[in-house]
Design an enzyme around this catalytic site. Structure first.
Site, PDB file in Angstrom:
ATOM      1  N   LYS A   1       0.846  -1.409  -0.069  1.00  0.00           N
ATOM      2  CA  LYS A   1       0.298  -0.238   0.211  1.00  0.00           C
ATOM      3  C   LYS A   1       0.594   1.055   0.154  1.00  0.00           C
ATOM      4  CE  LYS A   1      -3.052  -2.568  -0.275  1.00  0.00           C
ATOM      5  NZ  LYS A   1      -3.687  -3.004  -1.353  1.00  0.00           N
TER       6      LYS A   1
ATOM      7  N   LYS B   1      -4.512  10.653   7.045  1.00  0.00           N
ATOM      8  CA  LYS B   1      -5.750  11.724   8.129  1.00  0.00           C
ATOM      9  C   LYS B   1      -6.718  11.041   7.700  1.00  0.00           C
ATOM     10  CE  LYS B   1      -7.606  15.775   9.308  1.00  0.00           C
ATOM     11  NZ  LYS B   1      -6.806  16.597  10.244  1.00  0.00           N
ATOM     12  N   TYR B   2      -7.697  10.769   8.881  1.00  0.00           N
ATOM     13  CA  TYR B   2      -8.398   9.901   8.917  1.00  0.00           C
ATOM     14  C   TYR B   2      -9.655  11.247   8.275  1.00  0.00           C
ATOM     15  CZ  TYR B   2     -12.077   6.921  10.421  1.00  0.00           C
ATOM     16  OH  TYR B   2     -13.345   6.584  11.012  1.00  0.00           O
ATOM     17  N   LEU B   3     -10.269  10.767   7.185  1.00  0.00           N
ATOM     18  CA  LEU B   3     -11.229  10.656   6.776  1.00  0.00           C
ATOM     19  C   LEU B   3     -12.691  10.510   7.548  1.00  0.00           C
ATOM     20  CD1 LEU B   3     -10.089  11.406   2.987  1.00  0.00           C
ATOM     21  CD2 LEU B   3      -9.812  12.557   4.581  1.00  0.00           C
TER      22      LEU B   3
ATOM     23  N   HIS C   1     -15.773  -4.000   6.068  1.00  0.00           N
ATOM     24  CA  HIS C   1     -15.718  -3.618   4.615  1.00  0.00           C
ATOM     25  C   HIS C   1     -15.950  -5.147   3.897  1.00  0.00           C
ATOM     26  CE1 HIS C   1     -13.243  -1.494   6.420  1.00  0.00           C
ATOM     27  NE2 HIS C   1     -12.606  -1.976   8.048  1.00  0.00           N
TER      28      HIS C   1
ATOM     29  N   GLU D   1      -8.656   3.154  -6.152  1.00  0.00           N
ATOM     30  CA  GLU D   1     -10.118   3.251  -5.693  1.00  0.00           C
ATOM     31  C   GLU D   1     -10.223   4.847  -4.586  1.00  0.00           C
ATOM     32  OE1 GLU D   1     -11.106  -1.059  -3.302  1.00  0.00           O
ATOM     33  OE2 GLU D   1      -9.885  -0.050  -1.851  1.00  0.00           O
TER      34      GLU D   1
ATOM     35  N   ASN E   1      -6.780  -2.333  -6.894  1.00  0.00           N
ATOM     36  CA  ASN E   1      -6.898  -3.518  -7.150  1.00  0.00           C
ATOM     37  C   ASN E   1      -6.743  -3.729  -8.250  1.00  0.00           C
ATOM     38  OD1 ASN E   1      -8.483  -3.382  -4.822  1.00  0.00           O
ATOM     39  ND2 ASN E   1     -10.409  -2.712  -5.184  1.00  0.00           N
TER      40      ASN E   1
ATOM     41  N   ARG F   1      -7.091  -6.290 -10.300  1.00  0.00           N
ATOM     42  CA  ARG F   1      -8.492  -7.067 -10.691  1.00  0.00           C
ATOM     43  C   ARG F   1     -10.078  -7.483 -11.357  1.00  0.00           C
ATOM     44  NH1 ARG F   1      -9.256  -7.156  -5.263  1.00  0.00           N
ATOM     45  NH2 ARG F   1     -11.036  -6.346  -4.906  1.00  0.00           N
TER      46      ARG F   1
ATOM     47  N   VAL G   1     -15.625  -7.933  -8.195  1.00  0.00           N
ATOM     48  CA  VAL G   1     -17.305  -8.306  -7.717  1.00  0.00           C
ATOM     49  C   VAL G   1     -18.446  -8.092  -9.394  1.00  0.00           C
ATOM     50  CG1 VAL G   1     -18.264  -9.127  -6.308  1.00  0.00           C
ATOM     51  CG2 VAL G   1     -16.623  -9.555  -5.729  1.00  0.00           C
TER      52      VAL G   1
END
Ligand code: MV4
Length: 446
Positions: free
Chosen positions: A116, A201-203, A235, A275, A289, A291, A294
Site C-alpha cells: 500500500k 489523515k482520517y476522513l 468492509h 479506489e 486493485n 483484478r 465482483v
C-alpha cells in the site's frame, strides 16, 4: 487468441469467465475442490479437473496443483477471477515462466499495488490525489506522534501489507495514538506477517468511489467511469451503483482523465480499479486493485463493454478495442450482492436451495453459479449471486430493482434479499445520501 483457458476460480465468477470464453470460441477448463464437484461452473465447462480437498489452500490457492491441471489439459492461459490468486504476483510470474498467460496485469504492477505504501507513492508520482499522511512507513511511536501533530487529529494507522480494512486503527487525539499505533502493528504482524504501518489523515464521512480502468499494456488506456461502493458492512460491499449519486459530470470527467493518464504512463494491462475516498468534493486515492472486481457488471451495464472479453483479448496481445471518446455512458445501474446469510446477523446460511426463481425482464441481469437443488458448501464466501439492474436513470433503475427483488424467490436457505427489499425503500438510499458508515448505523438502529 488462446485455444484453451483454465479458470482458477469457482462460483458465479467462474461461470462469468466461461461465458466470455465461449463467445470467443475458446475451450474452457474448470478446476474444482471435492466440495464443488456439483457446481454449475464444473458442469458447463468443456473439461474439469478436481484439484483437491475443500480448504482453499489445498485447491483454489494451490499453485502446484493448478499448474498440473494446466499441463494435463494443455491450457494456454489462466483467468484467476477475483480473490484467491488474482492478486498474487508470484502466481502470475510462475505461469509466465511456464509459458502460460496470466489473464491480468504484469506481476510487477500486481506487486507495486499490493504494497500500500508503494501503491500510494506510485499514484502520487503519477498525479493522482492521495490522502495526506506520512511519507512511507512510520517505524516508531515518536515518529507517528510527530506526523500526527503536524497533520492534526484524527489520524488512521494502516498496515502496509493491508487492504480490506485489516490492521487499521483510528487515533482521535494524542492520548489515543500510542495504543492505536501498537495495536495496528500487532494486528498487521498477525494478519500479514509484516508489521510495517503508515499514517493518514482520517476522513470521517467519506464515500467510497472507485474508477474502473482498462489498458492494453502498450500505453493505451481508458477509464470506464466510477462505481459508488459506499454501502458496505465490515468492509464487505453490499450494493454498488454507477454513476455515483454524489458526482457531477465535471468531477467525473476530471478524476477519470487523471486516472486514465496515469494508466497510460505505466502501460497498465487489463482491468483495474483505482479506489478513492470522496469527501467535500475532493478525491483521495487509497488503493488500487489489479483484478476484475465482483461489481464489474455495474460498469458493463452503463458502458455496454464486456470487461472479461476485453481482458482476454488484451492478454492475448490485442490492442484496446476502443478509445476514450468511444466510451459512452448510458443510464444507471445498481448491483445487489445476494449472499447466503441471515439478513440481520449476516451469519452464513449454507445448505440446499430447495426453490430458485430468479427475476428477469428488461434491464435485469442475474449472475449466479447456483441452481435449484444445489447444496451450497460451507467452506467458501457466501456470495451466491448478483442482481444487476439497469435503467435510463437512477429512478427507473430503482423502480426496476424493487420489481426484480420482489420476483426473486430463493427457498431452503437464508439470503440478503429481505435486507435489499428494505434498503430500496429507505429515503437516504433513494435520495443517494449515504456514506461509508450509513449501512452499519442503519443496521445498529433497526
Ligand atoms: C480510510 C478511511 C478514512 N480515512 N482512510 C477501509 C478499507 C481500506 N480499503 C481503506 N479503508 C478506509 N480508509 C482514511 N484516510 C476509512 C476507511 C473505511 C472504509 C473505506 C471504504 C469503504 C468502507 C470503509 C469502511 C470503514 C473505513
Amino acid at each position: 487468441m488462446f485455444d484453451k483457458v483454465l479458470i482458477a476460480n469457482r462460483g458465479e465468477i467462474a461461470l462469468r469467465i466461461q461465458r466470455a470464453c465461449k463467445e470467443l470460441g475458446i475451450a474452457t477448463v474448470a478446476v474444482h475442490s471435492t466440495a464443488d464437484a456439483d457446481a454449475m461452473h464444473v458442469r458447463l465447462a468443456d473439461e474439469s479437473v478436481c484439484i483437491g480437498s475443500p480448504p482453499a489452500s489445498d485447491s483454489y490457492l494451490n499453485i502446484p496443483r493448478l499448474l498440473a491441471a494446466c499441463e494435463i489439459t494443455g491450457a494456454d492461459a489462466v483467468h484467476p477471477g477475483y480473490g484467491f490468486l488474482s492478486e498474487n504476483a508470484r502466481f502470475a510470474e510462475i505461469l509466465e515462466e511456464h509459458s502460460i498467460t496470466f489473464i491480468g496485469p504484469t506481476s510487477e504492477h500486481i506487486r507495486i499495488m499490493g504494497d500500500k505504501i508503494t501503491a500510494k507513492e506510485t499514484a502520487k508520482a503519477l498525479g493522482i490525489p492521495v490522502v495526506p499522511g506520512s511519507d512511507g512507513e512510520v517505524a516508531t511511536e515518536a515518529q507517528a506522534m510527530k506526523v500526527a501533530k503536524e497533520m492534526g487529529f484524527p489520524v488512521l494507522i494502516k498496515a502496509t501489507a493491508g487492504g480490506g480494512g485489516r490492521g487499521m486503527k483510528v487515533a482521535h487525539s494524542a492520548a489515543d495514538l500510542g495504543l492505536a499505533f501498537s495495536t495496528a502493528r500487532a494486528e498487521a504482524k498477525a494478519a500479514f506477517g509484516n508489521d510495517s504501518v503508515y499514517i493518514e489523515k482520517y476522513l470521517q464521512k467519506p464515500r467510497h468511489i472507485e474508477i474502473q480502468v482498462f489498458g492494453d499494456g502498450k500505453g493505451n488506456a481508458v477509464h470506464l467511469g466510477e462505481r459508488d461502493c459506499s454501502l458496505q458492512r465490515r468492509h464487505q460491499k453490499i450494493l454498488e451503483e454507477s454513476p455515483s449519486p454524489a458526482l457531477n459530470a465535471e468531477s467525473r470527467k476530471k478524476i477519470g482523465e487523471i486516472v486514465a493518464n496515469a494508466m497510460k504512463k505505466i502501460k497498465y494491462r487489463g482491468a483495474g480499479t483505482v479506489e478513492f475516498l470522496f469527501e467535500d468534493g475532493e478525491f483521495y486515492f487509497i488503493e488500487m486493485n489489479t483484478r476484475l472486481q465482483v461489481e464489474h457488471p455495474v460498469t458493463e451495464a452503463v458502458t455496454d463493454i464486456d470487461l472479461v472479453l476485453e481482458q482476454i483479448r488484451v492478454a492475448s496481445g490485442g490492442n484496446l478495442g476502443f478509445r476514450q471518446e468511444d466510451v459512452k455512458f448510458s443510464g444507471h445501474a445498481i448491483e445487489c450482492r445476494i449472499n447466503a446469510e441471515n439478513p440481520r446477523t449476516f451469519r452464513p446460511s449454507p445448505g440446499q436451495i430447495t426453490y430458485w426463481h430468479p427475476p428477469g425482464g428488461l434491464g435485469v441481469r442475474v449472475d449466479s453459479g447456483v441452481y435449484q437443488g444445489y447444496r451450497i458448501p460451507p467452506f467458501y464466501d457466501s456470495l451466491i449471486g448478483k442482481l444487476i439492474v439497469h435503467g435510463k436513470n437512477r429512478n427507473e433503475c430503482l423502480m426496476r430493482l424493487r420489481r426484480a427483488l420482489s420476483e426473486f424467490v430463493i427457498d431452503g436457505i437464508e439470503t440478503t434479499i429481505p435486507l435489499f427489499n428494505e434498503l430500496v425503500r429507505q429515503p437516504d438510499i433513494t435520495n443517494g445520501l449515504y456514506d461509508i458508515h450509513w449501512l452499519e448505523k442503519y443496521l445498529g438502529k433497526s
